[in-house]
Design an enzyme around this catalytic site. Structure first.
Site, PDB file in Angstrom:
ATOM      1  N   HIS A   1       0.899  -1.349   0.199  1.00 45.92           N
ATOM      2  CA  HIS A   1      -0.153  -0.027   0.125  1.00 45.92           C
ATOM      3  C   HIS A   1       0.857   1.409   0.152  1.00 45.92           C
ATOM      4  O   HIS A   1       0.662   2.122  -0.795  1.00 45.92           O
ATOM      5  CB  HIS A   1      -0.854  -0.036   1.352  1.00 45.92           C
ATOM      6  CG  HIS A   1      -2.025  -1.041   1.064  1.00 45.92           C
ATOM      7  ND1 HIS A   1      -2.102  -2.055   1.625  1.00 45.92           N
ATOM      8  CD2 HIS A   1      -3.080  -0.813   0.300  1.00 45.92           C
ATOM      9  CE1 HIS A   1      -3.435  -2.787   1.471  1.00 45.92           C
ATOM     10  NE2 HIS A   1      -3.989  -1.976   0.384  1.00 45.92           N
TER      11      HIS A   1
ATOM     12  N   ARG B   1     -10.293   4.294  -2.408  1.00 44.35           N
ATOM     13  CA  ARG B   1      -9.888   3.692  -1.099  1.00 44.35           C
ATOM     14  C   ARG B   1     -10.415   4.254   0.135  1.00 44.35           C
ATOM     15  O   ARG B   1      -9.510   5.229   0.545  1.00 44.35           O
ATOM     16  CB  ARG B   1      -8.378   3.209  -1.112  1.00 44.35           C
ATOM     17  CG  ARG B   1      -7.881   2.200  -2.068  1.00 44.35           C
ATOM     18  CD  ARG B   1      -6.453   1.932  -2.084  1.00 44.35           C
ATOM     19  NE  ARG B   1      -6.084   0.830  -2.513  1.00 44.35           N
ATOM     20  CZ  ARG B   1      -5.455   0.842  -3.820  1.00 44.35           C
ATOM     21  NH1 ARG B   1      -5.266   1.881  -4.403  1.00 44.35           N
ATOM     22  NH2 ARG B   1      -5.110  -0.408  -4.308  1.00 44.35           N
TER      23      ARG B   1
ATOM     24  N   ARG C   1     -14.733   1.978  -2.003  1.00 39.00           N
ATOM     25  CA  ARG C   1     -14.825   0.821  -1.269  1.00 39.00           C
ATOM     26  C   ARG C   1     -14.862   1.007   0.013  1.00 39.00           C
ATOM     27  O   ARG C   1     -14.058   1.972   0.634  1.00 39.00           O
ATOM     28  CB  ARG C   1     -13.191   0.146  -1.608  1.00 39.00           C
ATOM     29  CG  ARG C   1     -13.167  -1.206  -1.338  1.00 39.00           C
ATOM     30  CD  ARG C   1     -11.838  -1.591  -0.389  1.00 39.00           C
ATOM     31  NE  ARG C   1     -10.826  -0.941  -0.267  1.00 39.00           N
ATOM     32  CZ  ARG C   1      -9.624  -1.316  -0.455  1.00 39.00           C
ATOM     33  NH1 ARG C   1      -9.405  -2.506  -1.495  1.00 39.00           N
ATOM     34  NH2 ARG C   1      -8.584  -0.402  -0.374  1.00 39.00           N
TER      35      ARG C   1
ATOM     36  N   GLU D   1     -10.353 -10.906  -3.690  1.00 34.92           N
ATOM     37  CA  GLU D   1      -9.019 -10.895  -3.200  1.00 34.92           C
ATOM     38  C   GLU D   1      -8.743 -11.977  -2.091  1.00 34.92           C
ATOM     39  O   GLU D   1      -7.233 -11.712  -1.675  1.00 34.92           O
ATOM     40  CB  GLU D   1      -8.730  -9.445  -2.679  1.00 34.92           C
ATOM     41  CG  GLU D   1      -9.716  -8.949  -1.474  1.00 34.92           C
ATOM     42  CD  GLU D   1      -9.485  -7.488  -1.259  1.00 34.92           C
ATOM     43  OE1 GLU D   1      -8.748  -6.790  -1.562  1.00 34.92           O
ATOM     44  OE2 GLU D   1     -10.489  -6.877  -0.375  1.00 34.92           O
TER      45      GLU D   1
ATOM     46  N   ASN E   1      -3.574  -7.644  -5.721  1.00 31.89           N
ATOM     47  CA  ASN E   1      -2.363  -7.406  -4.657  1.00 31.89           C
ATOM     48  C   ASN E   1      -2.539  -8.331  -3.597  1.00 31.89           C
ATOM     49  O   ASN E   1      -1.804  -9.037  -3.131  1.00 31.89           O
ATOM     50  CB  ASN E   1      -2.627  -5.863  -3.971  1.00 31.89           C
ATOM     51  CG  ASN E   1      -2.405  -4.600  -5.280  1.00 31.89           C
ATOM     52  OD1 ASN E   1      -1.907  -5.100  -6.401  1.00 31.89           O
ATOM     53  ND2 ASN E   1      -3.138  -3.744  -5.324  1.00 31.89           N
ATOM     54  N   ASP E   2      -3.831  -8.509  -3.024  1.00 34.80           N
ATOM     55  CA  ASP E   2      -4.121  -9.296  -2.015  1.00 34.80           C
ATOM     56  C   ASP E   2      -4.275 -10.555  -2.499  1.00 34.80           C
ATOM     57  O   ASP E   2      -3.925 -11.488  -1.895  1.00 34.80           O
ATOM     58  CB  ASP E   2      -5.176  -8.690  -1.179  1.00 34.80           C
ATOM     59  CG  ASP E   2      -5.019  -7.929  -0.169  1.00 34.80           C
ATOM     60  OD1 ASP E   2      -4.086  -7.814   0.406  1.00 34.80           O
ATOM     61  OD2 ASP E   2      -5.896  -6.579  -0.144  1.00 34.80           O
TER      62      ASP E   2
ATOM     63  N   ARG F   1       2.687  -8.879   1.374  1.00 27.81           N
ATOM     64  CA  ARG F   1       2.996  -7.774  -0.003  1.00 27.81           C
ATOM     65  C   ARG F   1       3.809  -6.776   0.784  1.00 27.81           C
ATOM     66  O   ARG F   1       4.284  -5.789   0.127  1.00 27.81           O
ATOM     67  CB  ARG F   1       1.670  -7.307  -0.569  1.00 27.81           C
ATOM     68  CG  ARG F   1       0.610  -6.712   0.535  1.00 27.81           C
ATOM     69  CD  ARG F   1      -0.622  -6.431  -0.031  1.00 27.81           C
ATOM     70  NE  ARG F   1      -0.779  -5.408  -0.534  1.00 27.81           N
ATOM     71  CZ  ARG F   1      -2.166  -4.868  -0.867  1.00 27.81           C
ATOM     72  NH1 ARG F   1      -3.132  -5.361  -0.815  1.00 27.81           N
ATOM     73  NH2 ARG F   1      -1.940  -3.588  -1.586  1.00 27.81           N
TER      74      ARG F   1
ATOM     75  N   CYS G   1      -8.825  -4.308 -10.261  1.00 22.02           N
ATOM     76  CA  CYS G   1      -8.214  -2.876  -9.701  1.00 22.02           C
ATOM     77  C   CYS G   1      -7.176  -3.036  -9.081  1.00 22.02           C
ATOM     78  O   CYS G   1      -6.537  -2.326  -8.276  1.00 22.02           O
ATOM     79  CB  CYS G   1      -9.451  -2.493  -8.855  1.00 22.02           C
ATOM     80  SG  CYS G   1      -9.953  -3.218  -7.348  1.00 22.02           S
TER      81      CYS G   1
HETATM   82  C1  PEP Z   1      -5.992  -5.217  -3.898  1.00 25.55           C
HETATM   83  O1  PEP Z   1      -5.885  -6.179  -3.130  1.00 25.55           O
HETATM   84  O2  PEP Z   1      -5.606  -5.705  -5.116  1.00 25.55           O
HETATM   85  C2  PEP Z   1      -6.686  -3.948  -3.820  1.00 25.55           C
HETATM   86  C3  PEP Z   1      -6.920  -3.418  -4.968  1.00 25.55           C
HETATM   87  O3  PEP Z   1      -6.870  -3.338  -2.757  1.00 25.55           O
HETATM   88  P1  PEP Z   1      -5.755  -2.826  -1.674  1.00 25.55           P
HETATM   89  O4  PEP Z   1      -4.395  -2.853  -2.554  1.00 25.55           O
HETATM   90  O5  PEP Z   1      -6.172  -1.605  -1.262  1.00 25.55           O
HETATM   91  O6  PEP Z   1      -5.750  -3.773  -0.674  1.00 25.55           O
HETATM   92 MG    MG Z   2      -7.004  -5.472  -1.256  1.00 25.99          MG
END
Ligand code: PEP
Ligand code: MG
Length: 666
Positions: free
Chosen positions: A291, A397, A433, A525, A548-549, A559, A596
């Site tokens: 993040h 976010r 979100r 995710e 990402n998650d 991550r 996303c």
């Molecule tokens: C993700 O997890 O890919 C996502 C878009 O949410 P964040 O990066 O805010 O966890």
């Molecule tokens: Mg996420």
């Protein structure tokens, strides 16, 4: 870096001995110039100084002997001084090693945010949970000793206050604590250690208390062993108190030309640094999809992640840096040539905004329409997103409204922000979100700080009153334009059911008709959620893949940890097949699926997933142009074989080969 891992000097009457372990960090090692400088320095002390390396021994005042040590870059040496000035001599010599003999321009690689260049002196930012360790100049000794004394004083006051209720047990506890705080390895020895080792107060305290803790642990007696924990806890409390004073100091430097250096950085720290006007940020933690990295890119802040931790620990406050976030390089003590080379490059402090008219609708080379949206964290990213041609906001976010403050934003404050985003979008859809607080995005440092803990929807459902405040604010903002509500970290259908129930309750409280609620979607995710899509689809109007998650959980790669960042391979067959399955199920279930996560911002990957049927991508504004261009270069129809082979899995190498062919084939 080079710092004394100081075995503490044990002063005894008549005979003073001090030691330190150091590393040679300058490129050319202990060659003639540094040897001469060491010799000059050594001669100024009333102490016999010996340096050992690889079984060889040299007197610090003999250039010839020092050269024969053959200490190259990376060599570890032992320093020993004996005599009345032993401690001062060791501190001075260790400082010289730590400084690379003042001669080196070094380049440290890292994962850059690709937001230009930052130039400035090091400002070290302490993190709450780690014990910072860095060398200090002689001039900072008194200041460090004062910080330590203040922390002990504050802790003493706190312990005395605990004792006010007249409870006998508490009284016994506080008297024990006060006794510990008075012991010499808490106050006197660390103060001495700061001077002898030229290290910061936290580290000096740790070195001294570690000795005591080790002794307790070595005892066969369980009661005595348990006492080790009392000291560990006291160490953390005192370090925590010192952290507070360090943060205050950071504020004093606001607006100056400095680059923040920190062992680990969370999203909240990035915001702090951005708002305080720091030129850039360097950390040993993080990865491209952390993040903190996402946010630095979004804010246009030059930042470098995953830089060698050991090298960073060796940087002293004020050391000159040039941070090239495009090349992913940190220049430490840049020489004149390097400074000149970078003089013309200036950092962008804002998310890149596209100029001119908004581009036409995005299509692949063979004419398939793909919708590109933007991810935002702050309202000031809205205009650049639309200037870059975003067709709406695919991921707002909202948790960023909750970070870096002691209180929570109430319904009204949230409403104002959400309404501004909807109004500022001029009829384009905004996907909000709900707050995904936790892990590296702040939280209270307890269960929030675990990637698998109480984050996202889990946290929201635990605090229904606060969650409903957010939902009411969103519902009220929906009066100003199209919006969708998206829930993070959902894995059980029951979580979605409960969230929808609370949304309906919130709607009745705001007077919204239950049949006119915004569409509600779920982020995919967590791998388990991929398999729960048929159940989730009963209530979810849409799905958005958070890569990402999803990658973090599919491959068990935090991550946030630079050490394992390389393992987060988006071509891993497990990841590819989860993604392919999600897109396929979306079609079967008649639910829109968009993407996303950061993968959506990778031009080739974005094209690839469009061959599988993805038609909506959301990314940082700065990436829209590149993704649009890549889509325009690639045909995606008639790629059924590619799509099938991907979905059928294969090794990461095979998938990369397929991708390469795809890239070359256009
Ligand atoms: C993700 O997890 O890919 C996502 C878009 O949410 P964040 O990066 O805010 O966890
Ligand atoms: Mg996420």
């Amino acid at each position: 870096m080079s710092r004394p891992t100081s075995k503490r000097a044990k002063p005894s009457p008549g005979k003073r001995i001090a030691h330190a372990a150091v590393e040679v960090i300058n490129d050319w090692g202990l060659h003639a110039r540094p040897s001469a400088a060491l010799g000059r320095l050594a001669k100024g002390f009333d102490a016999k100084i010996t340096i050992r390396h690889d079984g060889r021994k040299a007197s610090a005042s003999s250039i010839a002997q020092l050269l024969i040590l053959e200490a190259v870059k990376g060599s570890h040496l032992e320093l020993e001084a004996e005599g009345p000035d032993a401690e001062e001599a060791i501190a001075a010599l260790a400082g010289m090693f730590a400084d690379g003999f003042g001669e080196d321009h070094r380049v440290l690689p890292g994962e850059g945010s690709r937001c230009g260049v930052a130039v400035g002196g090091v400002h070290i930012l302490h993190q709450a949970n780690d014990i910072p360790h860095y060398s200090i100049p002689k001039t900072a000794v008194a200041q460090e000793q004062k910080r330590l004394a203040q922390a002990i004083k504050d802790e003493r006051r706190h312990v005395r206050e605990l004792d006010k209720g007249g409870d006998r047990l508490i009284a016994e506890f506080s008297s024990m604590m006060l006794g510990m705080l008075d012991e010499e390895h808490v106050a006197a020895q660390p103060a001495q250690q700061i001077r002898a080792g030229l290290v910061n107060a936290e580290w000096a305290l740790k070195v001294c208390l570690d000795e005591v803790i080790e002794q307790f642990n070595a005892s066969g007696n369980e009661v005595i062993q348990a006492h080790a924990n009392d000291y560990s806890q006291m160490l953390l409390r005192l370090v925590g108190r010192m952290a507070a004073t360090r943060r205050k100091r950071a504020k004093v430097r606001e607006g100056t030309k400095r680059v923040v250096v920190s062992a680990s950085v969370g999203a909240a720290d990035v915001i702090d640094c951005y708002r305080a006007g720091y030129a850039g940020l360097v950390t040993s933690s993080g990865s491209y999809s952390s993040h903190a990295a996402i946010l630095a890119r979004g804010l246009g802040m030059p930042a470098l992640f995953a830089v060698d931790a050991k090298a960073l620990r060796g940087l002293a406050e004020d050391t000159q840096l040039i941070l090239d976030s495009d090349a992913g390089e940190l220049h430490v003590k840049p020489d004149k040539e390097v400074v000149k080379r970078f003089a013309k490059k200036t950092a962008r402090r804002r998310p890149p905004a596209a100029r001119g008219k908004a581009p036409a609708a995005t299509k692949t080379r063979d004419g398939v329409r793909v919708h590109l949206h933007a991810n935002i964290e702050f309202l000031d990213e809205l205009a650049p997103a639309y200037a870059a041609g975003a067709e709406g906001i695919g991921l707002y976010r909202t948790e960023f409204l909750f970070l870096n403050r002691d209180d929570e934003p109430g319904e009204e404050e949230q409403y104002v922000a959400y309404a501004a985003a909807v109004k500022g979008s001029g009829g384009r859809p905004v996907t909000f979100r709900t707050a995904d607080i936790g892990h590296d995005k702040g939280g209270d440092g307890s269960s929030h700080s675990s990637a698998m803990g109480l984050r996202g929807i889990r946290d929201s459902l635990r605090r229904p009153a606060a969650f409903k405040e957010q939902l009411r604010a969103l519902l009220r903002a929906s009066a100003h334009g199209p919006m969708r509500i998206m829930l993070p970290m959902v894995v059980h259908a029951a979580e979605l059911d409960e969230a929808v129930r609370l949304l309906r309750e919130a709607a009745s409280e705001t007077g919204q008709p239950p049949d006119r609620l915004p569409p509600v979607g779920v982020m995919i995710e967590i791998p388990g959620a991929v398999y729960a899509m048929p159940q989730l689809a009963r209530r979810a109007d849409f799905f958005a893949i958070g890569t990402n998650d999803l990658i973090q959980y599919a491959l068990a790669v935090d991550r946030n940890l630079a050490e394992v960042a390389e393992l987060a391979d988006s071509c891993h067959p497990g990841v590819i097949s989860l993604l392919a399955r999600t897109v396929r199920q979306g079609k079967e279930l008649g639910r829109e699926v968009t993407m996303c996560g950061e993968l959506a911002a990778d031009p080739l990957m974005a094209c690839l997933y469009c061959t599988l049927g993805l038609r909506g991508l959301s990314m940082g504004a700065g990436k829209i142009e590149a993704v649009r261009a890549a889509l325009g270069r690639h045909s995606i129809r008639g790629r059924r074989r590619l799509a099938e082979r991907l979905a059928a899995g294969g090794s990461a190498a095979e998938i990369r080969e397929l991708l390469q062919g795809f890239a070359e084939g256009g």
